[in-house]
Write a protein that holds these residues in place. Structure first.
Motif, PDB file in Angstrom:
ATOM      1  N   GLY A  74     -14.053  -2.183 -37.525  1.00 35.39           N
ATOM      2  CA  GLY A  74     -14.642  -1.833 -38.811  1.00 35.39           C
ATOM      3  C   GLY A  74     -13.813  -0.834 -39.582  1.00 35.39           C
ATOM      4  N   GLY A  75     -12.745  -0.324 -38.952  1.00 35.89           N
ATOM      5  CA  GLY A  75     -11.894   0.645 -39.621  1.00 35.89           C
ATOM      6  C   GLY A  75     -10.926  -0.004 -40.591  1.00 35.89           C
ATOM      7  N   SER A  76     -10.199   0.837 -41.325  1.00 42.92           N
ATOM      8  CA  SER A  76      -9.309   0.361 -42.377  1.00 42.92           C
ATOM      9  C   SER A  76      -7.938   0.996 -42.244  1.00 42.92           C
ATOM     10  N   VAL A  77      -6.901   0.181 -42.449  1.00 39.63           N
ATOM     11  CA  VAL A  77      -5.515   0.640 -42.470  1.00 39.63           C
ATOM     12  C   VAL A  77      -4.935   0.314 -43.835  1.00 39.63           C
ATOM     13  N   VAL A  78      -4.272   1.293 -44.442  1.00 37.58           N
ATOM     14  CA  VAL A  78      -3.634   1.073 -45.739  1.00 37.58           C
ATOM     15  C   VAL A  78      -2.203   1.605 -45.661  1.00 37.58           C
ATOM     16  N   ALA A  79      -1.241   0.778 -46.039  1.00 36.16           N
ATOM     17  CA  ALA A  79       0.151   1.194 -46.111  1.00 36.16           C
ATOM     18  C   ALA A  79       0.568   1.329 -47.571  1.00 36.16           C
ATOM     19  N   GLY A 101     -12.278  -6.754 -36.455  1.00 37.01           N
ATOM     20  CA  GLY A 101     -12.936  -6.162 -37.607  1.00 37.01           C
ATOM     21  C   GLY A 101     -12.156  -5.035 -38.248  1.00 37.01           C
ATOM     22  N   ILE A 102     -10.851  -4.968 -37.996  1.00 38.11           N
ATOM     23  CA  ILE A 102     -10.001  -3.954 -38.617  1.00 38.11           C
ATOM     24  C   ILE A 102      -9.312  -4.567 -39.827  1.00 38.11           C
ATOM     25  N   ARG A 103      -9.412  -3.908 -40.950  1.00 39.72           N
ATOM     26  CA  ARG A 103      -8.784  -4.395 -42.181  1.00 39.72           C
ATOM     27  C   ARG A 103      -7.431  -3.707 -42.373  1.00 39.72           C
ATOM     28  N   VAL A 104      -6.434  -4.469 -42.821  1.00 43.59           N
ATOM     29  CA  VAL A 104      -5.092  -3.925 -43.064  1.00 43.59           C
ATOM     30  C   VAL A 104      -4.622  -4.409 -44.427  1.00 43.59           C
ATOM     31  N   LEU A 138      -9.753   1.043 -50.979  1.00 36.84           N
ATOM     32  CA  LEU A 138      -9.482   0.107 -49.886  1.00 36.84           C
ATOM     33  C   LEU A 138     -10.045   0.602 -48.556  1.00 36.84           C
ATOM     34  N   VAL A 139     -10.143   1.899 -48.394  1.00 39.69           N
ATOM     35  CA  VAL A 139     -10.729   2.462 -47.176  1.00 39.69           C
ATOM     36  C   VAL A 139     -12.241   2.310 -47.170  1.00 39.69           C
ATOM     37  N   SER A 140     -12.846   2.316 -48.332  1.00 38.78           N
ATOM     38  CA  SER A 140     -14.299   2.364 -48.439  1.00 38.78           C
ATOM     39  C   SER A 140     -14.946   1.026 -48.088  1.00 38.78           C
ATOM     40  N   PRO A 141     -16.249   1.048 -47.755  1.00 34.89           N
ATOM     41  CA  PRO A 141     -16.972  -0.202 -47.477  1.00 34.89           C
ATOM     42  C   PRO A 141     -17.033  -1.149 -48.665  1.00 34.89           C
ATOM     43  N   ARG A 182     -14.860  -4.131 -48.001  1.00 36.89           N
ATOM     44  CA  ARG A 182     -14.928  -4.587 -46.609  1.00 36.89           C
ATOM     45  C   ARG A 182     -14.545  -6.052 -46.436  1.00 36.89           C
ATOM     46  N   TRP A 183     -14.477  -6.819 -47.524  1.00 33.68           N
ATOM     47  CA  TRP A 183     -14.069  -8.216 -47.434  1.00 33.68           C
ATOM     48  C   TRP A 183     -12.609  -8.404 -47.853  1.00 33.68           C
ATOM     49  N   VAL A 184     -11.879  -7.316 -48.011  1.00 32.27           N
ATOM     50  CA  VAL A 184     -10.486  -7.396 -48.449  1.00 32.27           C
ATOM     51  C   VAL A 184      -9.568  -7.015 -47.296  1.00 32.27           C
ATOM     52  N   THR A 185      -8.691  -7.928 -46.895  1.00 32.38           N
ATOM     53  CA  THR A 185      -7.715  -7.625 -45.847  1.00 32.38           C
ATOM     54  C   THR A 185      -6.501  -8.532 -45.994  1.00 32.38           C
TER      55      THR A 185
END
Length: 259
Positions: free
Chosen positions: A152-157, A195-198, A238-241, A244-247
């Motif tokens: 459920g966490g988020s990674v942003v580069a 469930g990890i978004r990048v 992008l980190v926020s819920p 949550r459907w964007v990866t």
């Protein structure tokens, strides 16, 4: 490779119901600092990574503290990072010492270097350094995402428009960011079932220490240079819920229509 021991800063101790935990690399200034402080405002505790600018990292931690976060400093030289363990062992150690043994809720891979000169004049060592910091170190960081970031966490580069719109005096830099974009999309597919978004954010000109002040001043007059806070706002989204459907996406944040 021997890494320096993680160091912590004073702050509010973790509560029984801890705030989510974020790590921002290259957080001594610019987009990294703005993102760290913004995430603190959003309710995150923050691990502030830095390479050589400890004073800048301490200032970032102070600003995040003022926004309500508990903070920790994480010194790692990405120019010497040659495997995933060198990064993630240090993250695990500082997280356990300061916040209790828990995974990250958000990771922002922001650290980067740039060099501008005519293409024919680049030296081998300069190109190697650009790829090491901008692509190879992020590769190793992304290798540990599955274990280091909670489901459920988020990674942003932080990428760059230079990945798709080559700049004549910064071609190797653009190549490193093109590699980063590929790594982001590939990693997103690898960790999707967990469930990890990048995702990545691709800015244009931004008023950061990497840029020439005269050039940025001119671009800001023309309304085509962003502040670090404006790019950090995209990262925070992008980190926020709410996303949550964007990866697996590279989000254009140039403020201009795509060519």
């Amino acid at each position: 490779m021997t890494e320096p021991a993680p160091q912590t800063t004073p702050g509010t101790p973790a509560s029984a119901a801890p705030r989510p935990l974020a790590l921002v690399t290259g957080a001594s200034s610019g987009i990294g600092r703005a993102t760290a402080v913004g995430l603190a405002t959003d309710g995150f505790d923050v691990i502030v990574h830095y390479g050589g600018n400890r004073e800048g990292a301490e200032r970032t931690a102070e600003l995040a503290d003022e926004a309500g976060a508990a903070t920790a400093l994480l010194p790692i030289d990405l120019e010497g990072l040659d495997d995933a363990a060198g990064f993630w062992d240090a993250v695990t150690a500082v997280a356990a010492e300061r916040f209790g043994a828990r995974q990250l809720d958000a990771l922002v891979s922001n650290a980067g270097v740039d060099l501008r000169r005519p293409f024919a004049e680049y030296m081998h060592a300069e190109v190697v350094r650009l790829f090491q910091v901008n692509a190879i170190a992020p590769l190793h960081i992304l290798q540990g995402v599955a274990a280091g970031v909670r489901p459920g966490g988020s990674v942003v580069a932080i990428s760059s428009v230079a990945a798709t719109q080559p700049l004549a005096t910064s071609l190797p830099y653009g190549a490193t960011k093109a590699a980063l974009d590929h790594l982001v999309r590939a990693t997103a597919a690898l960790v999707a079932e967990q469930g990890i978004r990048v995702n990545a954010v691709s800015p244009g000109a931004v008023d950061t220490p990497l840029q020439q002040p005269e050039r940025i001043a001119l671009l800001r007059e023309r309304g085509i240079a962003a502040s670090p806070e404006e790019i950090a706002d995209v990262v925070r989204t992008l980190v926020s819920p709410a996303t949550r459907w964007v990866t697996g996406q590279v989000i254009d944040a140039t403020g201009r229509p795509l060519r």
